[in-house]
Design a protein around this motif. Sequence first.
Motif, PDB file in Angstrom:
ATOM      1  N   HIS A  33       0.815  -1.162   0.106  1.00 16.75           N
ATOM      2  CA  HIS A  33       0.164   0.012   0.085  1.00 16.75           C
ATOM      3  C   HIS A  33       0.896   1.077   0.153  1.00 16.75           C
ATOM      4  O   HIS A  33       1.993   1.343   0.614  1.00 16.75           O
ATOM      5  CB  HIS A  33      -0.900  -0.125   1.120  1.00 16.75           C
ATOM      6  CG  HIS A  33      -2.002  -0.797   0.989  1.00 16.75           C
ATOM      7  ND1 HIS A  33      -2.245  -2.128   1.906  1.00 16.75           N
ATOM      8  CD2 HIS A  33      -3.099  -0.970   0.163  1.00 16.75           C
ATOM      9  CE1 HIS A  33      -3.319  -2.731   1.715  1.00 16.75           C
ATOM     10  NE2 HIS A  33      -3.992  -2.121   0.513  1.00 16.75           N
ATOM     11  N   SER A  34       0.422   2.189  -0.742  1.00 19.13           N
ATOM     12  CA  SER A  34       1.361   3.458  -0.789  1.00 19.13           C
ATOM     13  C   SER A  34       0.664   4.754  -0.364  1.00 19.13           C
ATOM     14  O   SER A  34      -0.713   4.908  -0.147  1.00 19.13           O
ATOM     15  CB  SER A  34       1.559   3.862  -2.413  1.00 19.13           C
ATOM     16  OG  SER A  34       2.286   2.835  -2.999  1.00 19.13           O
ATOM     17  N   ASN A  51       5.690  -0.478  16.604  1.00 16.82           N
ATOM     18  CA  ASN A  51       4.953  -1.084  15.582  1.00 16.82           C
ATOM     19  C   ASN A  51       3.751   0.091  15.217  1.00 16.82           C
ATOM     20  O   ASN A  51       3.272   0.684  15.929  1.00 16.82           O
ATOM     21  CB  ASN A  51       4.401  -2.314  15.855  1.00 16.82           C
ATOM     22  CG  ASN A  51       5.668  -3.318  16.235  1.00 16.82           C
ATOM     23  OD1 ASN A  51       6.404  -3.637  15.713  1.00 16.82           O
ATOM     24  ND2 ASN A  51       5.362  -4.255  17.395  1.00 16.82           N
ATOM     25  N   PHE A  52       3.503  -0.211  13.966  1.00 22.55           N
ATOM     26  CA  PHE A  52       2.318   0.401  13.435  1.00 22.55           C
ATOM     27  C   PHE A  52       1.644  -0.393  12.507  1.00 22.55           C
ATOM     28  O   PHE A  52       2.129  -1.418  12.051  1.00 22.55           O
ATOM     29  CB  PHE A  52       2.618   1.778  12.909  1.00 22.55           C
ATOM     30  CG  PHE A  52       3.543   1.596  11.586  1.00 22.55           C
ATOM     31  CD1 PHE A  52       2.888   1.830  10.331  1.00 22.55           C
ATOM     32  CD2 PHE A  52       4.865   1.370  11.567  1.00 22.55           C
ATOM     33  CE1 PHE A  52       3.407   1.754   9.012  1.00 22.55           C
ATOM     34  CE2 PHE A  52       5.607   1.388  10.312  1.00 22.55           C
ATOM     35  CZ  PHE A  52       4.885   1.526   9.201  1.00 22.55           C
ATOM     36  N   TYR A  53       0.377   0.082  12.268  1.00 23.10           N
ATOM     37  CA  TYR A  53      -0.498  -1.012  11.303  1.00 23.10           C
ATOM     38  C   TYR A  53      -0.752  -0.116   9.993  1.00 23.10           C
ATOM     39  O   TYR A  53      -0.865   1.247  10.126  1.00 23.10           O
ATOM     40  CB  TYR A  53      -1.658  -1.268  11.893  1.00 23.10           C
ATOM     41  CG  TYR A  53      -1.454  -2.146  13.083  1.00 23.10           C
ATOM     42  CD1 TYR A  53      -1.592  -3.585  12.814  1.00 23.10           C
ATOM     43  CD2 TYR A  53      -1.128  -1.889  14.346  1.00 23.10           C
ATOM     44  CE1 TYR A  53      -1.198  -4.342  13.851  1.00 23.10           C
ATOM     45  CE2 TYR A  53      -1.019  -2.796  15.434  1.00 23.10           C
ATOM     46  CZ  TYR A  53      -1.057  -3.947  15.184  1.00 23.10           C
ATOM     47  OH  TYR A  53      -0.970  -4.995  16.134  1.00 23.10           O
ATOM     48  N   LYS A  58      -4.470  -3.275   7.898  1.00 22.80           N
ATOM     49  CA  LYS A  58      -4.182  -3.408   9.129  1.00 22.80           C
ATOM     50  C   LYS A  58      -2.978  -4.330   9.361  1.00 22.80           C
ATOM     51  O   LYS A  58      -2.551  -4.925  10.316  1.00 22.80           O
ATOM     52  CB  LYS A  58      -5.259  -3.831   9.767  1.00 22.80           C
ATOM     53  CG  LYS A  58      -6.654  -3.389   9.721  1.00 22.80           C
ATOM     54  CD  LYS A  58      -6.475  -1.757  10.124  1.00 22.80           C
ATOM     55  CE  LYS A  58      -7.532  -0.912   9.961  1.00 22.80           C
ATOM     56  NZ  LYS A  58      -7.691   0.358  10.299  1.00 22.80           N
ATOM     57  N   HIS A  59      -1.988  -4.644   8.145  1.00 18.88           N
ATOM     58  CA  HIS A  59      -0.978  -5.247   8.296  1.00 18.88           C
ATOM     59  C   HIS A  59       0.165  -4.519   9.250  1.00 18.88           C
ATOM     60  O   HIS A  59       0.181  -3.502   9.258  1.00 18.88           O
ATOM     61  CB  HIS A  59      -0.351  -5.617   6.939  1.00 18.88           C
ATOM     62  CG  HIS A  59       1.041  -6.650   6.905  1.00 18.88           C
ATOM     63  ND1 HIS A  59       0.687  -7.792   6.948  1.00 18.88           N
ATOM     64  CD2 HIS A  59       2.213  -6.305   6.892  1.00 18.88           C
ATOM     65  CE1 HIS A  59       1.748  -8.580   6.983  1.00 18.88           C
ATOM     66  NE2 HIS A  59       2.937  -7.368   6.982  1.00 18.88           N
TER      67      HIS A  59
END
Length: 530
Positions: A33-34, A51-53, A58-59
């Motif tokens: 995703h961009s 971490n972030f999603y 939501k990966h």
Amino acid sequence: MALESLADAVEQELLCSICHDLMNIPKVLECLHSFCKDCLLRWINHSPTNNFYCPICKHPHQKRQDGVDNYKTNFTLCNLLEARKIHQAEEKTTGYIIKCENGIDENPAITRCIDCECYLCTSCSDQHTKIKATRQHRVIRISEINEDIRKLHYKRYCDEHEGEELKMYCLTCEEVICRDCTMVNHKDHKFDFIKNIKGDLENDIKGHLGKVENKLQEFTKHTIYIDKVASDSAENIKECHRVIRQFFDGYRENLGRVQAMLHQQLIDAGGEMSKRLDVERETVELSKAKLENAKLFTNQLLDKGIPVDIAMMSKQTCSRLEQLQHENWERGSVKPSQWGFVANEMNPLESKVHGGISPTEIGVEDLAQPIQGTNQFKVNLSPEINSTNSVVVATVTLTEKGERLPGVEVKRETAHLWNVQYQIDDDGLYEIRVTVDGVEAQGSPFKRKWLSKLPKGTRVCRGKDWKWGDQDGNDKQHGEIVGWAGEVGASDNWVKVKWDNQCQNNYRWGAEGAYDLMILIEPQKNTDTI
């Protein structure tokens, strides 16, 4: 790219999902995703952990110590954004003009030099093709870019060696490099020109893409299945409503309260079913969206990316496509509801709706090898089920005669446990069926066989009275009858079994009132009785 499709490209591909505006320096996450570089930076900084999603799928991603700069730039989207500007200028309805980047007058540009990477007006374009230093350059008209954005052909330069164009691909590290890199960090590695291995990289990506497309079809079928379950459940509940209304028409005035209560139970049941299906649909739709996005990104890369773009993104793209090949959903996690209306004409106030029992919530225990005489087994209902008025029905049929055995007794022992007792007299194959409130137990009908004498070739396994340790190898091993009684040097009601692990021993088949074996329901090799 065709002119008529550019507007769709802007809407579907060029908008950032965070700021909902046109992309500005689009950066690609590992999930493909961009997002705008600045938008992505703010999104990452908003997360309080390391971490972030991804805002879309939501990966999970781990924050990089070097920030967002080290995420790959989506140059394919950059080309689309540039093509959008060209399209607007060509339409001449937006007032946007592409100006000459070679002169000082900023006249409208009509061509683009691929080698200089600049737009040229009529005068500069004419001079460009005549001057000795630039006459060999590749100059194309702007209208050609509208037809194929790959003709923009931006060069990509090495971050470590200033001014060096990325033309090589390190097969060892699977990354794009320049000529200087081949002599420094990659001097002992295997590498080649991107133009030479472009086909191999594309084929590798296409191989992964094909598997993801198959996975996408699978999840599309999951979505259709969930919709069908929802529809069937709605029809089931609708039909149950109809039966309830029909029954209560004659009692509506006095039994309105009861009828309303039963309807509410169905509505609640339908609501609970809907919530479960919504959760499962969201899970499937999310996986489907991931697969669709990866397919879109990969097709876009293969269709619109120049070789260096494909080379730069091949490792990350293949990695993501390989991840998505493991997406899965267990279809058995949702099943249509099985509610029904149980009418009590003698006392309508005790009528009820009943159902929601899953076959997996009905346990059939101790259904061992049947013998001549009295046999029994247990039926256990999940304690989560309100079984106060539940009815257990058990039937035993001798299949050779097609007759149900008389005298099958079902007695409740506890709130959720019933004992079933039946008697058999004849040799043969028996079919045992168990239902609770009309719902058949998982695995029902069960098949059991009784033979007073076991023929050679009969396949067997451990039975209820087994006491011989691991003579058979283990409790999952099978064996075959090879002899009986006197033939095997034993008293009556003993048989010899040759196990699949090649061990042989004698076992009780009625001796001492015990049965060490259980007959397997499968074809026999030899039906000659001993």
